[in-house]
Design a protein around this motif. Sequence first.
Motif, short mmCIF file in Angstrom:
data_model
loop_
_atom_site.label_atom_id
_atom_site.label_comp_id
_atom_site.label_asym_id
_atom_site.label_seq_id
_atom_site.Cartn_x
_atom_site.Cartn_y
_atom_site.Cartn_z
N ALA A 12 10.20 -5.77 10.40
CA ALA A 12 10.37 -7.15 9.98
C ALA A 12 9.02 -7.84 9.86
N ASN A 13 8.68 -8.27 8.63
CA ASN A 13 7.43 -9.01 8.36
C ASN A 13 6.17 -8.18 8.53
N ILE A 14 6.29 -6.86 8.55
CA ILE A 14 5.13 -5.97 8.60
C ILE A 14 5.19 -5.06 7.38
N PHE A 15 4.15 -5.10 6.55
CA PHE A 15 4.17 -4.40 5.27
C PHE A 15 3.00 -3.42 5.16
N LEU A 16 3.26 -2.31 4.49
CA LEU A 16 2.23 -1.33 4.13
C LEU A 16 2.07 -1.33 2.62
N MET A 17 0.81 -1.28 2.17
CA MET A 17 0.54 -1.19 0.74
C MET A 17 -0.55 -0.14 0.48
N ASP A 18 -0.32 0.69 -0.52
CA ASP A 18 -1.37 1.56 -1.06
C ASP A 18 -2.00 0.83 -2.25
N VAL A 19 -3.32 0.74 -2.24
CA VAL A 19 -4.03 -0.02 -3.27
C VAL A 19 -5.08 0.87 -3.92
N LYS A 20 -5.16 0.80 -5.22
CA LYS A 20 -6.18 1.56 -5.96
C LYS A 20 -7.53 0.87 -5.79
N ALA A 21 -8.42 1.51 -5.03
CA ALA A 21 -9.76 0.95 -4.77
C ALA A 21 -10.72 2.12 -4.58
N VAL A 24 -14.06 1.86 -2.43
CA VAL A 24 -13.79 1.67 -1.01
C VAL A 24 -13.29 2.97 -0.39
N ALA A 25 -12.37 3.64 -1.08
CA ALA A 25 -11.83 4.89 -0.57
C ALA A 25 -12.92 5.95 -0.41
N LYS A 26 -13.88 5.94 -1.30
CA LYS A 26 -14.95 6.93 -1.27
C LYS A 26 -15.89 6.70 -0.09
N SER A 27 -16.07 5.44 0.31
CA SER A 27 -17.09 5.12 1.30
C SER A 27 -16.55 4.74 2.67
N TYR A 52 -7.02 6.30 3.88
CA TYR A 52 -7.69 6.38 2.58
C TYR A 52 -7.57 7.79 2.03
N ASP A 53 -7.55 7.88 0.72
CA ASP A 53 -7.53 9.16 0.01
C ASP A 53 -8.72 9.13 -0.93
N ARG A 54 -9.76 9.83 -0.56
CA ARG A 54 -11.01 9.76 -1.35
C ARG A 54 -10.81 10.31 -2.76
N GLU A 55 -10.09 11.41 -2.89
CA GLU A 55 -9.91 12.02 -4.21
C GLU A 55 -9.06 11.14 -5.13
N ALA A 56 -8.02 10.55 -4.60
CA ALA A 56 -7.14 9.72 -5.42
C ALA A 56 -7.67 8.30 -5.58
N GLY A 57 -8.66 7.92 -4.75
CA GLY A 57 -9.22 6.58 -4.83
C GLY A 57 -8.29 5.50 -4.31
N ILE A 58 -7.53 5.83 -3.27
CA ILE A 58 -6.51 4.91 -2.75
C ILE A 58 -6.80 4.57 -1.29
N ILE A 59 -6.63 3.30 -0.94
CA ILE A 59 -6.68 2.90 0.45
C ILE A 59 -5.31 2.34 0.85
N THR A 60 -5.02 2.42 2.14
CA THR A 60 -3.78 1.89 2.68
C THR A 60 -4.09 0.73 3.61
N ILE A 61 -3.39 -0.37 3.42
CA ILE A 61 -3.53 -1.52 4.31
C ILE A 61 -2.17 -1.85 4.92
N VAL A 62 -2.19 -2.41 6.11
CA VAL A 62 -0.97 -2.86 6.78
C VAL A 62 -1.22 -4.27 7.26
N PHE A 63 -0.25 -5.16 7.01
CA PHE A 63 -0.43 -6.55 7.43
C PHE A 63 0.88 -7.14 7.90
N GLN A 64 0.76 -8.17 8.71
CA GLN A 64 1.92 -8.90 9.20
C GLN A 64 1.88 -10.31 8.63
N THR A 65 3.00 -10.83 8.22
CA THR A 65 3.02 -12.19 7.66
C THR A 65 2.95 -13.21 8.79
N VAL A 66 1.83 -13.93 8.83
CA VAL A 66 1.62 -14.93 9.88
C VAL A 66 1.27 -16.29 9.31
#
Length: 293
Positions: A12-21, A24-27, A52-66
């Motif tokens: 509840a109110n905690i979300f995961l997102m994969d983002v193309k970056a 950032v993923a490389k470093s 993070y997935d360096r080859e795919a260029g993806i990072i994962t973030i998790v956040f809570q709605t506050v």
Amino acid sequence: MFEILKKEELAANIFLMDVKAPRVAKSGYPGQFVIVKIDSKGERIPLTICDYDREAGIITIVFQTVGASTKMMARLETGDYFQDVVGPLGRPSELIGLTPEELGAKKLLFIGGGVGTAPVYPQVKWMKEHGVDVDCIIGARNRDLIILEDAMREVAANVYVTTDDGSYGFHGNVNDCLKDLIYNQHKKYDQIVAIGPVIMMKFVCLLTKELGIPTIVSMNPIMVDGTGMCGACRLSVGGQIKFACVDGPEFDGHLVNFDEAMKRQQIYKTEEGRAHLREVEGETHHGGCGLCG
């Protein structure tokens, strides 16, 4: 623009997102964070890199709605975009600078409380990838708020789940579980990494100081701006002034003045409080932003 490739509600109110970056993923490394902005008028939101997935260029973030900004983030869907994703920022975990031999010689325990499980995960995954078995405690108020359990079980040697209300796993908080491991299961640890609410990290560190176990904490929860300019994450570490966003976010938990940090965060919430802090802290109010001379 940074595309959202995946969105999942972990609890509840905690979300995961994969983002193309890709850059950032490389470093990026475990322990570091990014700042995301939805649009040009959006608030800067610092979030620890969960994966993070360096080859795919993806990072994962998790956040809570506050607040308003994180609630706006929660309304974004797969295929939507962040205008800005800046990073990696902060310093990587000190553990990843050790050799596999040095890591292998340590008995490590990671503790994730609530959303703090997300920044614990990449560190545990790093250990697994480098042939190091570690234990992990993940805790929350109840079963519905436990996140990333399955992912953590894939990378940790042992995962101990604990809930305050006893609805799942061990009945008690993460400190109660740690005491059980030490006193009843006779586990021994050379170092602990604890990430979660500030009050949780405070009490973990009080216990581990008593036990004589060095403990690292992440002060990411007190960050607001993430660049050193706002002064929000100013804290005392061993009597010295530090800033979580530029000097951390990880610090020796036995040196952090948690009471001061929590009291300061309460004062910082109001404009009057921020003005007071700017006045009394003077030149030490902000740091690392290039404006300090």
